[in-house]
Design an enzyme around this catalytic site. Structure first.
Site, PDB file in Angstrom:
ATOM      1  CB  VAL A   1       2.796  -0.615  -1.821  1.00 16.01           C
ATOM      2  CG1 VAL A   1       2.195  -1.375  -2.693  1.00 16.01           C
ATOM      3  CG2 VAL A   1       2.401   0.768  -1.724  1.00 16.01           C
TER       4      VAL A   1
ATOM      5  N   GLY B   1       3.950   9.317   0.927  1.00 19.18           N
ATOM      6  CA  GLY B   1       3.777  10.214   1.949  1.00 19.18           C
ATOM      7  C   GLY B   1       2.531   9.388   3.105  1.00 19.18           C
TER       8      GLY B   1
ATOM      9  CG  LEU C   1       4.626  -3.914  -4.523  1.00 21.35           C
ATOM     10  CD1 LEU C   1       3.494  -4.400  -4.953  1.00 21.35           C
ATOM     11  CD2 LEU C   1       5.302  -4.954  -6.249  1.00 21.35           C
TER      12      LEU C   1
ATOM     13  CG  ASP D   1      -3.748  11.054  -3.145  1.00 17.84           C
ATOM     14  OD1 ASP D   1      -3.293  12.219  -3.035  1.00 17.84           O
ATOM     15  OD2 ASP D   1      -2.884   9.991  -2.256  1.00 17.84           O
TER      16      ASP D   1
END
Length: 570
Positions: A30, A26, A22, A138
Site C-alpha cells: 500500500v 501477503g 503505508l 479478510d
C-alpha cells in the site's frame, strides 16, 4: 506513518504520484500517493506473484467492478483502479488514523460510546459491501482504521481474487487464523455470514484487547474456532448477545450484516467517531506530502506515444470557419442550447470569440492560477480513453505549443445495465481534477454509435435520452454520479452485438458536425444476447475504442461493420 520507497517501487501508478509505503502484506504493497488535485490517496498494488495468473486478473477485475458501486461512510471512497497493469492496483482515499490493532496495543480496548460506534460503523460497512455481492473475506483488526469521523473498513475487493488464486494453485486457505470462520476451515466457500463471524471476533477484540479464541499457534486456533465457545469476558452485556450470535459455529444461525443494524444496541443513535488520537485532515496549503511528491505528469504526457497512433492522434486541431469535425467550436468549452430548459449553458472550460483554437481573456476562469492562464487562453481540449483504466475517459487541455497539459475530468463509465430490449444505461462517475474553475456536463455531451462502415468518414451517432445538465463540477463539488440512457432500434437481438458510447463535449466537436471515425473519446459495451430466457444479460467488462485507422476505418473498433457482421454470423 509513511515508510521510504525501496529501489523497485514505482514513482507513479496511473495518475497517482507515489510518496512512500503505508504498509505491505501477503496481497501487496500500500503506497501513500497524491492524485492530480493533490488529494491524499492510498494505492494498493498487488504483488507480482499473483499477477502471472490470468484467472487472478479476471477475478480482480470482476471484484473492482463491484467495488466501484459501493458507497458508505464506513468505507474509504473508491478513486480509481487499473486491473490490466503489470502490477494491478486499486486506489482509495487516504484515511488518517491508527488501525484497531495499533490503537488497542497502544491505548487499550475501546469503551462506552466508542465501542458502540465501532461496532455500528463496521456493521454498516459490511452491509454496504454485501449489498453489491462482495464478501470481504479478510476482516481483522489490521484492516479497520479508526478515523476522525468513525471506523473505516479497508481491503474489500482484493481478498477474493487472491483467495481463489491460492485455492487454485495450492488448495490452501487465505486469511488470518482467529478471524476465519468455522465453515471456511471445513472447506466451504466464504459467504456474507463468514464476514459476520469475523465482525463478532473483531468487536470482541475491540472490547477486550484479546481475540475471542485467544492467542495461540495456528493449529490450536483452528481447533478452538471449530470446537470451543468464544471467550467473551469483558464484552459489555449490551453487546454480548449480538456478538455471541455472530460467532455461532453454523453460518445459518448468524444474523446477516443488515440484521446486525436492527439489534437494539446498534439501532440507538450513538456518536459516529471513535475517540482516538487520529491525525486531523491535512491543511492542503501546508501539506508536507506535497513537498515530497514527484512532479505532476498529465495523462496526455504520460501517454504521448499512444496519442500518436491514431491517424489524427488524440489532439484534433481547430478547422476555423468550416463545418467539419473540429477541436474547438470557436472557443474552448463552447456553449450549447440545452434542450431541457432552452437556456444557453457553458461547459466551463472557457468562452469567448477566439479563432484558430484560441480564446479571449474573458474565457479564462477568474480563479485560474497564472501557470495555467496561457493554457486556457490558447490550448486545445482532448478526450481519450485512459489505457491504465479501460472503462475511463479523460478530458484534458493540451498546450498549443509544447509544455504541460492539464487533466480536467475523469469519467468512469464501467457501470452499466441493459433492458431486455437492448436499451443501454451507463452509470457515470465524474471526477473534476483542477482546484479552480468549474465544468458542466450535459446530456448532449454523450452519444451512442452502433456501426461504422468502411466508407464512413464520420460517426453516425444517437444522442442520449437523458435530458439537461447532468452535473456541475468544481473544487467544492469535485465528484458526481449520474446515469445516461440510450434507446436501441434492434429490439433485443439474440446474438452478441457491440455498441460504442462517446463523450463529445462542444469544446471538442461542433454542434453542427459529426465526429470523424478516428475520434477516440469512446468506450465499447457488449450486448451478450438474452439467451433462452429472454432476460437482459449481465453486463460485460467495458473496453476502450481502438481508433487506429486502416483504409479510412478503425479496423479494431468494436462497432466496425464487417466485424459486426462476422460476429452476428457466429
Amino acid at each position: 506513518m509513511r515508510v521510504s520507497l525501496v529501489p523497485d517501487d514505482p514513482a507513479h501508478l496511473g495518475p497517482f504520484r507515489v510518496l512512500g509505503r503505508l504498509g505491505s502484506g501477503g496481497m501487496g504493497v500500500v503506497y501513500a500517493a497524491l492524485d492530480g488535485r493533490d488529494r491524499r490517496a492510498a494505492v494498493k498494488c498487488v504483488h507480482r506473484s499473483h499477477t502471472a495468473d490470468q484467472g487472478f486478473r479476471d477475478r480482480f477485475a470482476r471484484e473492482v467492478r463491484l467495488v466501484r458501486r459501493v458507497r458508505a461512510t464506513a468505507l474509504p471512497t473508491f478513486l480509481d483502479a487499473d486491473t490490466r497493469a503489470d502490477s494491478p492496483w486499486l486506489a482509495t482515499e487516504y484515511v488518517p488514523g491508527p488501525t484497531l490493532d495499533e490503537y488497542v496495543r497502544g491505548h487499550g480496548p475501546l469503551r462506552g460510546d466508542s465501542l458502540i460506534a465501532f461496532a455500528l460503523g463496521t456493521a454498516e460497512a459490511l452491509t454496504a459491501i454485501h449489498s453489491v455481492g462482495v464478501v470481504h473475506r479478510d476482516l481483522k483488526p489490521g484492516n479497520v482504521i479508526l478515523a476522525p469521523d468513525g471506523p473505516k473498513v479497508l481491503d474489500f475487493g482484493i481478498a477474493r481474487a487472491v483467495e481463489e488464486s491460492a485455492l487454485t494453485r495450492t488448495g490452501g486457505l487465505v486469511g488470518t487464523p482467529g478471524w476465519i470462520s468455522p465453515e471456511q476451515y471445513r472447506g466451504a466457500d466464504a459467504t456474507d455470514r463468514s464476514d459476520v463471524f469475523a465482525w463478532g471476533a473483531l468487536v470482541a477484540y475491540a472490547a477486550t484487547g484479546v481475540g475471542p479464541f485467544g492467542a495461540a499457534a495456528s493449529d490450536v486456533l483452528v481447533s478452538r474456532v471449530l470446537s470451543d465457545p468464544p471467550s467473551l469476558d469483558g464484552v459489555p452485556e449490551t453487546l454480548r448477545g449480538v456478538v455471541e450470535r455472530a460467532l455461532a459455529k453454523e453460518p445459518g444461525l448468524r444474523p446477516d450484516a443488515a440484521g446486525l443494524l436492527t439489534e437494539p444496541v446498534l439501532a440507538v443513535p450513538a456518536p459516529r467517531a471513535v475517540a482516538t488520537s487520529a491525525e486531523p485532515a491535512p491543511d492542503r496549503s501546508v501539506d508536507p506530502w506535497r513537498e515530497h511528491a514527484p512532479p505532476r505528469r498529465s495523462w496526455a504526457r504520460r501517454h504521448r506515444g499512444a496519442l500518436a497512433v491514431g491517424a489524427a492522434g488524440f489532439v484534433l486541431a481547430l478547422m476555423a470557419g468550416t463545418g467539419v469535425w473540429s477541436m474547438v467550436d470557436e472557443r474552448l468549452g463552447g456553449g450549447t442550447d440545452d434542450p431541457a430548459d432552452g437556456s444557453t449553458v457553458d461547459d466551463g472550460t472557457a468562452g469567448g470569440g477566439g479563432t484558430e483554437g484560441e480564446t479571449t481573456d474573458a474565457a479564462v476562469p477568474d480563479d485560474v492560477p497564472e501557470e495555467y492562464r496561457s493554457l486556457y487562453e490558447s490550448g486545445n481540449v482532448t478526450v481519450a480513453p485512459d489505457p491504465e483504466a479501460g472503462d475511463t475517459l479523460v478530458r484534458a487541455i493540451e498546450p498549443a505549443e509544447g509544455g504541460e497539459a492539464l487533466d480536467q475530468v475523469r469519467l468512469h463509465m464501467g457501470g452499466h445495465s441493459w433492458s431486455d430490449t437492448m436499451n443501454l444505461t451507463v452509470t457515470v462517475t465524474a471526477e473534476y481534477l483542477p482546484d479552480f474553475g468549474e465544468l458542466r456536463l450535459h446530456s448532449n455531451d454523450f452519444a451512442k454509435v452502433e456501426r461504422i462502415d468502411p466508407e464512413d468518414e464520420s460517426l453516425t451517432t444517437t444522442p442520449a435520452n437523458s435530458g439537461g445538465t447532468l452535473a456541475t463540477l468544481s473544487p467544492e463539488e469535485p465528484t458526481a454520479e449520474f446515469s445516461v440512457s440510450f434507446m436501441s432500434l434492434s429490439n433485443g437481438v439474440p446474438h452478441d452485438m457491440y455498441f460504442a458510447v462517446y463523450y463529445t463535449p462542444t469544446a471538442v466537436v461542433r454542434e453542427s458536425a459529426r465526429p470523424e471515425v478516428d475520434y477516440t473519446g469512446g468506450l465499447c459495451y457488449l450486448w451478450r444476447g438474452p439467451g433462452d430466457s429472454f432476460n437482459a444479460p449481465d453486463p460485460e467488462e467495458v473496453t476502450p475504442i481502438d481508433a487506429a485507422l486502416s483504409g479510412g476505418s478503425p479496423v479494431n473498433s468494436c462497432v466496425y461493420g464487417p466485424e459486426q457482421d462476422l460476429l452476428q454470423e457466429g
